[in-house]
Design a protein around this motif. Structure first.
Motif, PDB file in Angstrom:
ATOM      1  N   SER A   1      29.532  46.560  40.072  1.00 15.11           N
ATOM      2  CA  SER A   1      29.364  46.161  41.480  1.00 15.11           C
ATOM      3  C   SER A   1      28.550  47.198  42.233  1.00 15.11           C
ATOM      4  O   SER A   1      28.657  48.380  41.954  1.00 15.11           O
TER       5      SER A   1
ATOM      6  N   ALA B   1      35.965  39.948  47.204  1.00 15.46           N
ATOM      7  CA  ALA B   1      36.990  38.911  47.331  1.00 15.46           C
ATOM      8  C   ALA B   1      38.297  39.501  47.853  1.00 15.46           C
ATOM      9  O   ALA B   1      38.974  38.902  48.692  1.00 15.46           O
TER      10      ALA B   1
ATOM     11  N   HIS C   1      31.904  40.761  41.884  1.00 15.90           N
ATOM     12  CA  HIS C   1      32.141  41.103  43.299  1.00 15.90           C
ATOM     13  C   HIS C   1      33.618  41.002  43.644  1.00 15.90           C
ATOM     14  O   HIS C   1      33.970  40.584  44.740  1.00 15.90           O
ATOM     15  N   TRP C   2      34.486  41.437  42.725  1.00 16.25           N
ATOM     16  CA  TRP C   2      35.920  41.281  42.958  1.00 16.25           C
ATOM     17  C   TRP C   2      36.371  42.061  44.189  1.00 16.25           C
ATOM     18  O   TRP C   2      37.265  41.633  44.908  1.00 16.25           O
TER      19      TRP C   2
ATOM     20  N   LEU D   1      32.838  36.182  41.229  1.00 16.15           N
ATOM     21  CA  LEU D   1      34.072  36.925  41.495  1.00 16.15           C
ATOM     22  C   LEU D   1      34.204  38.116  40.559  1.00 16.15           C
ATOM     23  O   LEU D   1      34.724  39.171  40.947  1.00 16.15           O
ATOM     24  N   ARG D   2      33.723  37.954  39.328  1.00 16.95           N
ATOM     25  CA  ARG D   2      33.894  39.034  38.369  1.00 16.95           C
ATOM     26  C   ARG D   2      33.084  40.264  38.765  1.00 16.95           C
ATOM     27  O   ARG D   2      33.534  41.400  38.619  1.00 16.95           O
TER      28      ARG D   2
ATOM     29  N   HIS E   1      33.355  31.793  39.515  1.00 18.44           N
ATOM     30  CA  HIS E   1      34.143  32.693  38.663  1.00 18.44           C
ATOM     31  C   HIS E   1      33.307  33.880  38.189  1.00 18.44           C
ATOM     32  O   HIS E   1      33.788  34.989  38.036  1.00 18.44           O
TER      33      HIS E   1
END
Lengths: 231, 231, 231, 231
Positions: free
Chosen positions: D231, B86, B82-83, B79-80, B76
């Motif tokens: 990012s 995803a 490297h959204w 993902l934040r 999680h």
């Protein structure tokens, strides 16, 4: 740096050739206009226009070769720093986009008073959009005029279509239907959007600048920093 | 900070994997193009294209898992930060948007001369828009081709529709009519608008910069600050 | 200034009421959705939805009155600094636009890590555009559904119309034909354009920022200042 | 510089004449509205409206001559610095665009609290767009009303057309078909786009400013500079 540039033969050539080349590009555009619009008159006019276009293009090509030689660079290196020049050589109708160089040259020569930054951007980009739009209208009209099912059937339609395309309004009452008409349309959308974006962007910036100057003139009464929203 | 990054296994992996992954995404796009456009030829080609797509997607998934492990972070949290990664894993057609990372990686490797800031933004965003537009045209064409009452019936129509959508001209001569076609259209509008907005915005900024530099070179004669409108 | 604000009863009320009011506005939107979309089911549901909407509106009105009292200001002065609050009281469907205040309140409470500036603007403006678009689609669908000659006949059409309107693409395949539908459309165009303009503008700025940071990391080899175009 | 200006007779005239001239331009617009919209009532009203328009125009012309004299400049030089004044003299319907000067004048007189910069730009540009749109709707309605094959047949259609044109949505459900209608449309597109661009641009800037101020209030926990994407 500017002084050095003015010393090189390339810079001298560019300064001297810019104005004649601009006139040549206008003559090219005029000849193209005659060739496209005079499709009902005597054929001799169209042939004459074509010969003029060819002559102008040879002048453009000669200028390109001269500048390549004077730069003393290899072709691939010259192309990298002068890619806009190569594009306008292949598509002379895009030549109006070099207007910005002409402006600089003229300024140096005449030593005129400088117009406001935003006014100059608006004038330059607006003029570029007008010339580009005219060339695009001619090219699309040439493609669409005789196509089956075309909605752009008069040159007035073509001009109207260019205006609604450049402003991205796009009613869709008249649209190109031929493949080449659509390809020209896409080129026009991309080039023209940027130019008109510059015009409207400059206008907005100018408007904000006018109000900002008002702020600087008078300190606000309530101690808030200028430009701070109240809610 | 940059040096530290290059030391971590994650950064090393990202630098090494970026270029192969970009090629994989182009292969994915090519296979998708074959699958959609070759609907009239032998079925074997379409199956082959599908297998290629699946293989490429497995490569993307493997890369994602490797990077998740190397980062040492929980899913999680990964993902934040490297959204975008995803999202491109779920929708590989959006992968071209990672082009900006590839550019950085290539620059580091080749140690090339740096292009102008605006030129780079224009090239990157323009290239992104082209790849996204191509993927969108394929996807919409796939949905619309056989729909009753569709106006997008050839791939040329799909390309033309993408161009008028990305530039927000929107003539409306060809429009998607199926639900999925419209959903793809909305995604294309949002992503593409931002990319093309970057292109036109950069061009406008570049134009203003060119004129500003002129201002700095020559002090105005009448004592007004540069950029001050006269009226 | 921030500390002082937190001390006043008005600021305390605003901080405490913001989250409940946001939930109330979502309930209002949900009730409105039920009322509009459930036109084929039992009448009791629509009545219930209407009652819910009325209740929520009373809550909004009560909040407005409480804040007017706590501010200790006259109505006309309060309106000047809180005009957005008055607008969302009259048109509760616009309430999602107050999302920005909610965000600030939540941040203060949870003391979370700050997201990047551009990401926050994109998320806020994007979310605002989605909520506004949903409300607009409902309102236009309600007006157009039974109008003679309408092209917006399903809620899917309404959503599609909202998307092509907010992005200013405007194909024109579905358009409002009733007077009220058009009035709502104009409001949606103006509010939504600004929100989506913020999204695309932020994305462009972020892209330029990414490239600018690259410039700062590596000095250019040829001595030109970063960002200088070569031609 | 400001003080000097206020001393000259020209500046004094401009300060005193601005407000009456603005009212005169509103009267001109009202008279034009009557002349166009009252095409079914008694002819005397239209004649009266025309006389009012003529009278107002004479006032504008007198103001222009007075200012030319007071400036002590030759006509061509005066035109260069006051080209906007000359344009609004020829096309009095564009006069609302001088609103920005009126605002400055009023501020000086009343010494009011300064509104936020962005709010002022939004209010000014929005008001300008409304007045310009009204004038454009009248002019296009006048041209199109009786044209064969016209889609703009009621004044409501004209208003709807103006709204979708200024926001560049351009559905194309109603479009001008006459040559003069299209010429007016192009003028409206260019002027109006810039004004509405200023409105949406200001709103976006304001939104970014709000979030930036939040950043400045609270230092980020992880040491990254504010505004840095993760990012």
């Amino acid at each position: 740096m500017d002084v050095d540039e003015a010393e090189t033969p390339l810079a001298r050539w560019e300064q001297r050739a810019e104005l004649p080349l601009f006139w040549a590009s206008l003559v090219f555009l005029a000849a193209y206009s005659v060739r496209i619009l005079a499709h009902e008159v005597d054929r001799i006019w169209r042939e004459l226009a074509f010969a003029t276009m060819l002559l102008m293009w040879l002048i453009f090509a000669a200028d390109f070769v001269v500048r390549l030689r004077l730069s003393g660079q290899r072709l691939h290196r010259f192309l990298r720093t002068h890619w806009l020049d190569a594009v306008v050589l292949l598509l002379p109708l895009l030549r109006p986009l070099r207007l910005v160089k002409l402006y600089t040259t003229l300024q140096r020569r005449r030593d005129q008073a400088v117009l406001s930054l935003y006014v100059r951007v608006i004038v330059y980009a607006g003029l570029g959009a007008v010339l580009l739009g005219w060339a695009g209208a001619l090219a699309v009209y040439h493609q669409e005029r005789t196509a089956p099912g075309a909605t752009i059937v008069t040159f007035g339609d073509a001009i109207w279509w260019v205006c609604e395309t450049l402003t991205t309004v796009g009613y869709g009452d008249v649209t190109p239907v031929t493949t080449w008409g659509r390809i020209i349309a896409v080129g026009l959308m991309i080039c023209g959007l940027a130019l008109l974006g510059a015009v409207t962007g400059s206008f907005s910036s100018w408007l904000i600048q006018v109000f900002t100057r008002e702020d600087e003139k008078r300190p606000p009464e309530d101690g808030r920093p200028p430009g701070a929203p109240s809610s």
